[in-house]
Design a protein around this motif. Structure first.
Motif, PDB file in Angstrom:
ATOM      1  N   ALA A  17       0.828  -1.203   0.000  1.00 64.96           N
ATOM      2  CA  ALA A  17       0.000   0.000   0.000  1.00 64.96           C
ATOM      3  C   ALA A  17       0.862   1.253   0.000  1.00 64.96           C
ATOM      4  CB  ALA A  17      -0.924  -0.007   1.212  1.00 64.96           C
ATOM      5  N   HIS A  69      -9.251  -5.746  -2.541  1.00 64.68           N
ATOM      6  CA  HIS A  69      -8.173  -4.777  -2.733  1.00 64.68           C
ATOM      7  C   HIS A  69      -6.895  -5.471  -3.181  1.00 64.68           C
ATOM      8  CE1 HIS A  69      -6.241  -5.719   1.201  1.00 64.68           C
ATOM      9  NE2 HIS A  69      -7.464  -5.750   1.699  1.00 64.68           N
ATOM     10  N   ASP A  71      -3.765  -4.166  -2.818  1.00 61.81           N
ATOM     11  CA  ASP A  71      -2.600  -3.832  -2.007  1.00 61.81           C
ATOM     12  C   ASP A  71      -2.470  -4.754  -0.803  1.00 61.81           C
ATOM     13  OD1 ASP A  71      -5.028  -2.277  -1.213  1.00 61.81           O
ATOM     14  OD2 ASP A  71      -3.760  -1.714   0.485  1.00 61.81           O
ATOM     15  N   VAL A  72      -1.272  -4.783  -0.262  1.00 61.49           N
ATOM     16  CA  VAL A  72      -0.969  -5.582   0.923  1.00 61.49           C
ATOM     17  C   VAL A  72      -0.156  -4.728   1.897  1.00 61.49           C
ATOM     18  CG1 VAL A  72      -0.973  -7.770  -0.341  1.00 61.49           C
ATOM     19  CG2 VAL A  72       1.180  -6.508  -0.079  1.00 61.49           C
ATOM     20  N   VAL A  73      -0.028  -5.211   3.130  1.00 58.06           N
ATOM     21  CA  VAL A  73       0.839  -4.547   4.094  1.00 58.06           C
ATOM     22  C   VAL A  73       2.285  -4.955   3.820  1.00 58.06           C
ATOM     23  CG1 VAL A  73      -0.960  -4.394   5.855  1.00 58.06           C
ATOM     24  CG2 VAL A  73       0.540  -6.405   5.789  1.00 58.06           C
ATOM     25  N   ASP A 101      -5.039 -11.865   3.047  1.00 59.68           N
ATOM     26  CA  ASP A 101      -5.547 -10.483   3.015  1.00 59.68           C
ATOM     27  C   ASP A 101      -4.926  -9.714   1.861  1.00 59.68           C
ATOM     28  OD1 ASP A 101      -6.777  -8.129   3.731  1.00 59.68           O
ATOM     29  OD2 ASP A 101      -5.525  -7.764   5.483  1.00 59.68           O
ATOM     30  N   GLU A 133      -6.172   0.115   0.267  1.00 58.38           N
ATOM     31  CA  GLU A 133      -7.131  -0.171   1.339  1.00 58.38           C
ATOM     32  C   GLU A 133      -6.427  -0.240   2.682  1.00 58.38           C
ATOM     33  OE1 GLU A 133      -9.398  -2.747   4.171  1.00 58.38           O
ATOM     34  OE2 GLU A 133      -7.390  -3.036   3.329  1.00 58.38           O
ATOM     35  N   GLU A 134      -5.208  -0.764   2.695  1.00 60.75           N
ATOM     36  CA  GLU A 134      -4.512  -1.012   3.945  1.00 60.75           C
ATOM     37  C   GLU A 134      -4.039   0.263   4.647  1.00 60.75           C
ATOM     38  OE1 GLU A 134      -4.551  -3.645   5.446  1.00 60.75           O
ATOM     39  OE2 GLU A 134      -4.529  -5.380   4.123  1.00 60.75           O
ATOM     40  N   GLU A 161     -13.085  -9.911   2.149  1.00 57.73           N
ATOM     41  CA  GLU A 161     -12.095  -9.952   3.227  1.00 57.73           C
ATOM     42  C   GLU A 161     -12.167 -11.311   3.931  1.00 57.73           C
ATOM     43  OE1 GLU A 161      -9.770  -7.937   4.090  1.00 57.73           O
ATOM     44  OE2 GLU A 161     -10.262  -5.947   3.304  1.00 57.73           O
ATOM     45  N   TYR A 321     -12.859  -6.359  12.790  1.00 54.76           N
ATOM     46  CA  TYR A 321     -12.068  -5.569  11.845  1.00 54.76           C
ATOM     47  C   TYR A 321     -12.969  -4.783  10.904  1.00 54.76           C
ATOM     48  CZ  TYR A 321     -12.997  -9.685   8.876  1.00 54.76           C
ATOM     49  OH  TYR A 321     -13.606 -10.710   8.179  1.00 54.76           O
ATOM     50  N   THR A 323     -13.709  -2.890   6.905  1.00 58.21           N
ATOM     51  CA  THR A 323     -13.545  -3.160   5.482  1.00 58.21           C
ATOM     52  C   THR A 323     -14.114  -2.015   4.653  1.00 58.21           C
ATOM     53  OG1 THR A 323     -15.707  -4.183   4.981  1.00 58.21           O
ATOM     54  CG2 THR A 323     -14.054  -5.592   6.053  1.00 58.21           C
ATOM     55  N   HIS A 347      -1.393  -9.906   8.228  1.00 62.51           N
ATOM     56  CA  HIS A 347      -0.504  -8.881   8.776  1.00 62.51           C
ATOM     57  C   HIS A 347       0.557  -9.469   9.697  1.00 62.51           C
ATOM     58  CE1 HIS A 347      -3.598  -5.377   8.091  1.00 62.51           C
ATOM     59  NE2 HIS A 347      -3.602  -6.268   7.098  1.00 62.51           N
TER      60      HIS A 347
END
Length: 374
Positions: A17, A69, A71-73, A101, A133-134, A161, A321, A323, A347
């Motif tokens: 992200a 989404h 993107d990732v962390v 995720d 998103e992250e 999610e 969580y 979303t 994560h």
């Protein structure tokens, strides 16, 4: 390509992200076009990243959106047992950053596309993949704003999610902000000549603690754990040395709100306390970091009933969580969460998804396609 092959390709894109995402979005676009999908890239203001929206079937008829989404962390933790951006298979487990995720869901959607493309869909299946998103659901608002020109108003949005393939009807909303206080430096032996930013920040931190305690006493919603809204300071930074009056201090705060409560409003008393410091000579900066509304889908809604039928289990009331589903609902669309994987694996090092979870997700998507077919 089967779902594991697709996941292998997606994990190989280090789509962290906050960075450009043209490579992963471009690969997905090419894949979808090969099966006749109508694809649009919907860029954001950054200029180097885009959302992706695709339609299989007639765009002028109401259908369903499969939302995720890209993107990732980050994956800088040293505890990884293998390269985070290379898929590793061990038994039924598929390891890699984003497998749960939420590139697992993206892969299941894309693996189902060949089947969907051969159906005579009376109602369309849309694919909506967002960016960033992250770091606060930053990309999807630009996609949601364009939906009226991209398709007829959808009947519902399924946000994939990780939920163990159990549909979920609700989650809390969230708002986060950064507070920076600028004072005046000097030698610690003459505190009368400086303005200690850390001392001033104690007033702001105390306000946050008071608000957190007040929220424990309601209002509440028994669907959630905890049942009340919450507020916390998660980061604090300030000072250089014990013998220097600190001229700056920063904290980052977040509030999580049950439905019908504005999460940004929960931070308002803390913001007021921070801004009051200006009268004492401090310079205060308040920077919103992220915000998204809560999700609350009625149990008897058509989308909830549909997901119960597709998954074979009654949807859960809520998860802890957040979303993008809340943003879709705020835009007037019914939304629900349902995807492969477990949020407890996300994560962290050695994130993984199970092949059986991906298969169940693909089966659900293909069953949805069959419901939309003539």
């Amino acid at each position: 390509m089967d779902v594991c092959d697709i996941l292998d390709r997606l994990v190989a894109f280090p789509s962290v992200a906050g960075r450009p995402n043209n490579d992963i979005a471009g690969w997905i676009e090419t894949y979808l076009r090969e099966y006749g999908a109508k694809v649009r890239l919907v860029p954001g203001p950054e200029g180097d990243r885009s959302n992706l929206f695709a339609t299989i079937g007639p765009a002028d008829v109401s259908g369903y959106v499969l939302s995720g989404h890209m993107d990732v962390v980050p994956a800088a933790e040293p505890q990884w047992s293998s390269t985070p951006f290379a898929l590793r298979k061990e038994g039924e487990r598929l390891y890699g950053r984003g497998t749960t995720d939420m590139k697992g869901f993206l892969s299941a959607v894309l693996a189902a596309v060949p089947v969907l493309s051969h159906l005579r869909l009376a109602r369309p299946i849309h694919v909506a993949f967002s960016y960033d998103e992250e770091i606060g659901c930053r990309g999807v608002p630009y996609l949601i704003a364009r939906l009226p020109e991209l398709c007829a108003k959808p009947l519902g949005v399924i946000v994939g999610e990780p939920s163990g393939m159990r549909a979920v009807r609700g989650h809390k909303g969230k708002a986060a902000a950064r507070v920076t206080i600028h004072g005046r430096s000097g030698h610690s032996s003459r505190p009368d000549l400086g303005l200690n930013a850390i001392h001033a920040m104690s007033d702001v931190l105390s306000a946050a603690v008071r608000e957190a305690e007040r929220l424990r006493h309601g209002p509440s919603d028994a669907s959630f754990e905890p049942a009340y809204s919450s507020l916390q300071a998660g980061v604090i930074v300030g000072g250089q040395s014990v013998n220097i009056i600190p001229d700056s201090c920063t904290i980052e705060l977040e509030a999580r709100a049950i439905p019908d409560i504005d999460p940004a409003g929960l931070l308002a008393p803390v913001k007021a306390q921070a801004e009051a410091l200006a009268a004492r000579g401090y310079v205060v900066e308040w920077t919103p970091l992220s915000a998204y509304p809560a999700l609350s889908l009625p149990q008897d809604s058509a989308l909830s009933v549909l997901l119960g039928e597709l998954t074979g289990a009654a949807p859960l009331a809520a998860v802890s969580y957040g979303t993008e589903a809340g943003l879709y609902q705020a835009a007037g669309l019914d939304a629900i969460i349902c995807g492969p994987g477990d949020i407890g694996r996300a994560h962290k090092p050695d994130e993984y998804v199970l092949e059986s979870e991906l298969a169940a997700c693909r089966q659900m998507i293909e069953a949805l396609g069959a419901r939309c077919a003539t």
